[in-house]
Design an enzyme around this catalytic site. Structure first.
Site, PDB file in Angstrom:
ATOM      1  N   SER A 109       0.794  -1.236   0.000  1.00 54.48           N
ATOM      2  CA  SER A 109       0.000   0.000   0.000  1.00 54.48           C
ATOM      3  C   SER A 109       0.824   1.283   0.000  1.00 54.48           C
ATOM      4  CB  SER A 109      -0.962   0.010   1.192  1.00 54.48           C
ATOM      5  OG  SER A 109      -2.066  -0.814   0.919  1.00 54.48           O
ATOM      6  N   LYS A 151      -0.029   3.881  -2.647  1.00 57.10           N
ATOM      7  CA  LYS A 151      -0.995   4.975  -2.534  1.00 57.10           C
ATOM      8  C   LYS A 151      -0.321   6.342  -2.455  1.00 57.10           C
ATOM      9  CE  LYS A 151      -4.586   2.135  -0.357  1.00 57.10           C
ATOM     10  NZ  LYS A 151      -3.880   0.846  -0.329  1.00 57.10           N
ATOM     11  N   SER A 172      -5.693   3.700   4.445  1.00 57.26           N
ATOM     12  CA  SER A 172      -5.221   2.819   3.386  1.00 57.26           C
ATOM     13  C   SER A 172      -6.394   2.211   2.624  1.00 57.26           C
ATOM     14  CB  SER A 172      -4.322   1.706   3.943  1.00 57.26           C
ATOM     15  OG  SER A 172      -3.487   1.174   2.936  1.00 57.26           O
TER      16      SER A 172
END
Length: 459
Positions: A98, A101, A290
């Site tokens: 993640s 992102k 997230s």
């Protein structure tokens, strides 16, 4: 929700010279958290000493070690100058989970703009008794009334339906009204073929549409479990129910079911509209929690803003293009998605450190809007339950970083002010790790804590 901060404020002011050195202040004074939204601290002193690379390397080599198999790469830079302070295979491509992102946030802020809002509109259809719910990229719609003080639910279907019912009543429309859904701004497969179907079944993400309730969750507080597999149709059906309820007193009836159809071409007759929270507020929420679905939506909206298709491929191409324009090296990068769920993503720790540095200290000030979304160690988001033990507590309230976790992957990229008052950016990525080994998360947190506690200038 994302951290609410005044425009331009992102904790310590990292750009510009300070008139006097900034003393070390308690963690709560440095954090614009829910209890201290408007707290502003004196800018950092750019003359604070820069850590010695040898000292940083010695400390991190002692902490950044895998628990079992696999290995870690890592990069630490001085934010102001870009001076490398630590580099362990920093250019080696890694699966970043993640941390992806962060790239999406940067691309979205550049392509869309921090203050942009997405509009969900009710349009007049091809006949007087037909209306079209036109999706505009807001996937944080609430089922109830609009809540201007919120990010999730900023625009509410109940308010939108009531506004539309009033206009229909004023025009003498009683129905039955047919509700159509136009969600054609996104194209291509709604489900990225690079994702594991097990992850989809577990609710890590869902087929991506430009309209959804609660970021494609069944309730605003849900963070796990199954998701609607057609979030746009689910939201449109909820809207039709709200329209029926809103128009009942005036004799307005709504036909059962919702059908997909393209809105009439040419000048559109807007009956009602509802605006989302700003892109900056949504990106804060995406980073702090997230949120995979929200990240994929932002990738597609960034693609549309750049004139690319609102698709999986359009999103990855848009993110790569925005990073390249920012001056981030992208030749070795491979993006399979923009949320980090795909194991096919390949990005280096050096590239992540460069991205964080662009956010904190680069010339494009639009990127400062992402700073409030970085989880704060021990306080917010995905770092809220970490940094509570004796070996990492010194980093609580000081480390601000985006997390990333897949089965054999763990990552942490962010920024911290060291004990001498110097702003540092960092990225640590572990691949091939032993699944479930608790020591890997500890290794990341100890390493970030070491940077926070570092008086490594040799002075």
């Amino acid at each position: 929700m994302g951290l609410g901060v005044a425009p331009g404020f992102f904790g310590p002011t990292f750009l510009g010279a300070a008139s006097t050195p900034t003393p070390k202040v308690p963690a709560w004074q440095q954090i614009p958290n829910e209890l201290s939204r408007a707290q502003v601290v004196t800018p950092l002193d750019p003359s604070a000493p820069v850590p010695l690379p040898a000292d940083v390397t010695r400390q991190l080599n002692a902490t950044l070690a895998p628990d079992g198999g696999g290995d870690f790469t890592g990069v630490v830079q001085d934010a102001l100058t870009g001076l490398p302070l630590y580099d362990r295979d920093g250019t080696k491509n890694r699966v970043p989970a993640s941390n992806m992102k962060l790239l999406t946030a940067v691309a979205a802020l550049r392509a869309i703009g921090p203050e942009t809002r997405f509009s969900t509109r009710v349009l007049a259809g091809p006949s007087a008794s037909t209306i079209v719910l036109s999706a505009g990229g807001d996937v944080l719609l609430g089922a109830g009334q609009s809540q201007p003080g919120k990010v999730m639910g900023h625009a509410g279907l109940e308010t939108l339906a009531a506004d539309a019912a009033k206009v229909l009543k004023d025009r003498g429309v009683t129905g039955p009204v047919t509700v159509q859904l136009d969600d054609t701004i996104f194209t291509g497969p709604a489900l990225n073929p690079a994702w594991s179907l097990d992850d989809v079944a577990a609710g890590e993400t869902a087929p991506v549409f430009p309209l959804a309730l609660n970021s494609a969750r069944n309730s605003p507080g849900a963070t796990t479990g199954p998701r609607p597999q057609d979030a746009a149709l689910t939201a449109a059906e909820a809207f039709a129910g709200k329209l029926q309820a809103a128009g009942a007193a005036a004799g307005l009836t709504v036909s059962p079911g919702v059908e997909r159809a393209k809105a009439p071409a040419g000048k559109q007759d807007v009956l009602a509209s509802a605006e989302s929270a700003t892109a900056r507020e949504q990106i804060d929420l995406m980073l702090e929690t997230s949120d995979n679905y929200l990240a994929e939506t932002f990738g597609r909206m960034a693609a549309l803003s750049a004139g690319k298709p609102g698709s999986n491929d359009g999103a990855t191409a848009a993110v790569s293009a925005q990073l390249a324009e920012l001056g981030i090296a992208t030749d070795s990068m491979h993006l399979a998605d923009v949320s980090g769920l795909a194991l096919g993503n390949q990005v280096s720790a050096r590239q992540f450190a460069d991205v964080v540095r662009a956010i904190t200290s680069g010339p494009d000030t639009r990127l400062r809007a992402a700073l409030a979304g970085f989880p704060v160690a021990g306080l917010t988001g995905t770092l809220g339950d970490r940094y509570g033990d004796a070996i990492t507590s010194q980093g609580a309230g000081l480390v601000r970083a985006k997390t990333g976790t897949l089965n054999s992957v763990i990552a942490l990229s962010g920024y911290v002010v060291d004990a001498d008052g110097r702003l540092l950016v960092f990225s640590f990525i572990g691949n091939g790790l032993t699944p479930g080994a608790a020591g890997n998360k500890v290794a990341l947190d100890r390493s970030a804590t070491a940077l926070a506690a570092c008086g490594c200038s040799g002075g």
